[in-house]
Scaffold this motif. Structure first.
Motif, PDB file in Angstrom:
ATOM      1  N   GLY A 125       0.791  -1.226   0.000  1.00 27.79           N
ATOM      2  CA  GLY A 125       0.000   0.000   0.000  1.00 27.79           C
ATOM      3  C   GLY A 125       0.820   1.272   0.000  1.00 27.79           C
ATOM      4  N   ILE A 126       2.119   1.131  -0.290  1.00 23.54           N
ATOM      5  CA  ILE A 126       3.007   2.296  -0.321  1.00 23.54           C
ATOM      6  C   ILE A 126       3.026   2.875  -1.724  1.00 23.54           C
ATOM      7  N   LYS A 127       2.789   4.174  -1.838  1.00 26.59           N
ATOM      8  CA  LYS A 127       2.807   4.848  -3.128  1.00 26.59           C
ATOM      9  C   LYS A 127       4.245   5.054  -3.600  1.00 26.59           C
ATOM     10  N   VAL A 128       4.436   5.026  -4.913  1.00 22.40           N
ATOM     11  CA  VAL A 128       5.771   5.127  -5.499  1.00 22.40           C
ATOM     12  C   VAL A 128       5.839   6.333  -6.432  1.00 22.40           C
ATOM     13  N   VAL A 129       6.817   7.218  -6.170  1.00 22.64           N
ATOM     14  CA  VAL A 129       7.053   8.385  -7.015  1.00 22.64           C
ATOM     15  C   VAL A 129       8.457   8.266  -7.611  1.00 22.64           C
ATOM     16  N   VAL A 130       8.550   8.347  -8.921  1.00 26.86           N
ATOM     17  CA  VAL A 130       9.837   8.270  -9.622  1.00 26.86           C
ATOM     18  C   VAL A 130      10.127   9.629 -10.242  1.00 26.86           C
ATOM     19  N   SER A 131      11.315  10.154  -9.972  1.00 23.70           N
ATOM     20  CA  SER A 131      11.664  11.463 -10.526  1.00 23.70           C
ATOM     21  C   SER A 131      12.963  11.387 -11.320  1.00 23.70           C
ATOM     22  N   GLY A 146      12.973  18.529  -6.750  1.00 25.41           N
ATOM     23  CA  GLY A 146      12.628  18.099  -5.392  1.00 25.41           C
ATOM     24  C   GLY A 146      11.251  18.563  -4.965  1.00 25.41           C
ATOM     25  N   PHE A 147      10.931  19.830  -5.262  1.00 28.70           N
ATOM     26  CA  PHE A 147       9.597  20.330  -4.932  1.00 28.70           C
ATOM     27  C   PHE A 147       8.516  19.566  -5.689  1.00 28.70           C
ATOM     28  N   ALA A 148       8.780  19.272  -6.967  1.00 21.16           N
ATOM     29  CA  ALA A 148       7.787  18.559  -7.770  1.00 21.16           C
ATOM     30  C   ALA A 148       7.572  17.141  -7.247  1.00 21.16           C
ATOM     31  N   ASN A 187       3.962  15.731  -5.610  1.00 20.95           N
ATOM     32  CA  ASN A 187       3.255  14.500  -5.958  1.00 20.95           C
ATOM     33  C   ASN A 187       3.081  13.583  -4.750  1.00 20.95           C
ATOM     34  N   ALA A 188       4.118  13.513  -3.907  1.00 17.83           N
ATOM     35  CA  ALA A 188       4.014  12.673  -2.716  1.00 17.83           C
ATOM     36  C   ALA A 188       2.900  13.163  -1.802  1.00 17.83           C
ATOM     37  N   PHE A 189       2.815  14.486  -1.594  1.00 24.80           N
ATOM     38  CA  PHE A 189       1.763  15.046  -0.748  1.00 24.80           C
ATOM     39  C   PHE A 189       0.380  14.768  -1.336  1.00 24.80           C
ATOM     40  N   ARG A 190       0.258  14.906  -2.653  1.00 26.55           N
ATOM     41  CA  ARG A 190      -1.038  14.635  -3.292  1.00 26.55           C
ATOM     42  C   ARG A 190      -1.470  13.185  -3.060  1.00 26.55           C
ATOM     43  N   LEU A 191      -0.537  12.256  -3.233  1.00 27.21           N
ATOM     44  CA  LEU A 191      -0.863  10.849  -3.040  1.00 27.21           C
ATOM     45  C   LEU A 191      -1.201  10.561  -1.582  1.00 27.21           C
ATOM     46  N   MET A 192      -0.461  11.175  -0.645  1.00 23.97           N
ATOM     47  CA  MET A 192      -0.743  10.980   0.777  1.00 23.97           C
ATOM     48  C   MET A 192      -2.122  11.499   1.145  1.00 23.97           C
ATOM     49  N   ALA A 193      -2.566  12.525   0.439  1.00 28.02           N
ATOM     50  CA  ALA A 193      -3.871  13.121   0.717  1.00 28.02           C
ATOM     51  C   ALA A 193      -4.998  12.431  -0.049  1.00 28.02           C
ATOM     52  N   GLY A 194      -4.665  11.367  -0.782  1.00 24.72           N
ATOM     53  CA  GLY A 194      -5.674  10.652  -1.535  1.00 24.72           C
ATOM     54  C   GLY A 194      -6.078  11.341  -2.822  1.00 24.72           C
ATOM     55  N   MET A 195      -5.251  12.257  -3.285  1.00 25.39           N
ATOM     56  CA  MET A 195      -5.539  12.991  -4.518  1.00 25.39           C
ATOM     57  C   MET A 195      -4.840  12.337  -5.704  1.00 25.39           C
ATOM     58  N   GLU A 196      -5.229  12.740  -6.900  1.00 23.83           N
ATOM     59  CA  GLU A 196      -4.546  12.299  -8.102  1.00 23.83           C
ATOM     60  C   GLU A 196      -3.203  13.022  -8.203  1.00 23.83           C
TER      61      GLU A 196
END
Length: 261
Positions: free
Chosen positions: A22-28, A200-202, A206-215
């Motif tokens: 259940g861990i979200k993955v962000v690739v930059s 880094g900000f971008a 995205n991480a914050f959006r995913l944590m908040a249940g957003m797209e």
């Protein structure tokens, strides 16, 4: 889970384990901004990203096109160019194609030679490759190593060929050491910088959006870039510093987006 600059295919077991937990993955900073982000890549002929929850694309091809455009202007529309590629680096084939396309449009009279040096041989072969190509064709005016980490070796090759003051290096990444070479008049004359702070900000956006249940954000081209040449390189600091020279309002803009500004 945040991954920066690493091919996620090399982390496939770990990414799969994270997603199953259940861990979200962000690739930059791995895929180019020309990629498509979709949950199902079937039927898409372009580079398509799936298996991760969000990506922050890198401006690889944008930078390469800017390299070509700058050379077209600086040369007055006619020059011989050596591009040092690295085909085993994921973005390189797309960058080579982008350079060919852009230089054909911006500078039809320009002639370009491509030389491939694998990543494992940058320290041993970039210098000798550049030197031999300059001996083979003394009319080459510009050397374009696709990445800054190749630039110092390209400069060494130009020096070894006795071409100081005759051949220029045009490259990408905007690392302080290479910008310092430009300030010192050491053959490098243009470098497309990318804001690592912006990346880094971008990624955190995205991480914050995913944590908040957003797209996640679907905006691909969100990492700031800037052309540095002898006219403005001092704005990166003297000596140059990481993230300096891209403006000072990025943090304020993200805080405003997050409702904190």
């Amino acid at each position: 889970m945040l991954s920066g600059g690493t091919d996620p295919r090399a982390l496939e077991p770990q990414i799969q384990e994270a997603r199953e937990a259940g861990i979200k993955v962000v690739v930059s900073m791995f895929w180019d901004t020309s990629a498509q982000f979709a949950p199902d890549c079937s039927g898409l002929s372009v580079d398509c990203v799936d298996g991760v929850d969000a990506i922050v694309a890198a401006p690889y091809q944008t930078a390469t096109r800017l390299n070509a455009d700058w050379i077209a202007v600086d040369s007055g529309g006619a020059a011989k160019i050596l591009v040092v590629t690295s085909n085993d680096a994921g973005p390189s084939p797309g960058q080579e194609a982008a350079f060919k396309d852009e230089i054909a449009s911006a500078c039809p009279a320009c002639e370009t030679t491509f030389a491939n040096v694998p990543i494992s041989k940058w320290t041993t072969s970039v210098q000798s490759t550049v030197q031999s190509e300059l001996v083979r064709d003394p009319e080459i005016k510009y050397v374009v190593p696709l990445y800054d980490n190749m630039a110092s070796y390209a400069v060494a090759g130009i020096t070894a060929a006795g071409k100081q003051g005759q051949v220029e290096v045009v490259t990408f990444n905007g690392t302080p050491a290479v910008l310092k070479m430009m300030q010192d008049g050491n053959i490098v004359t243009m470098d497309v910088g990318e804001s690592l702070e912006g990346a880094g900000f971008a990624a955190m956006d995205n991480a914050f959006r995913l944590m908040a249940g957003m797209e996640p954000s679907r905006v691909m081209d969100i990492v700031p870039v800037r052309i540095f040449d002898t006219s403005n390189v001092d704005e990166a600091g003297t000596p140059p510093e990481v993230n300096k020279g891209y403006g000072d309002d990025l943090e304020a803009q993200y805080l405003e987006v997050w409702g904190l500004g």
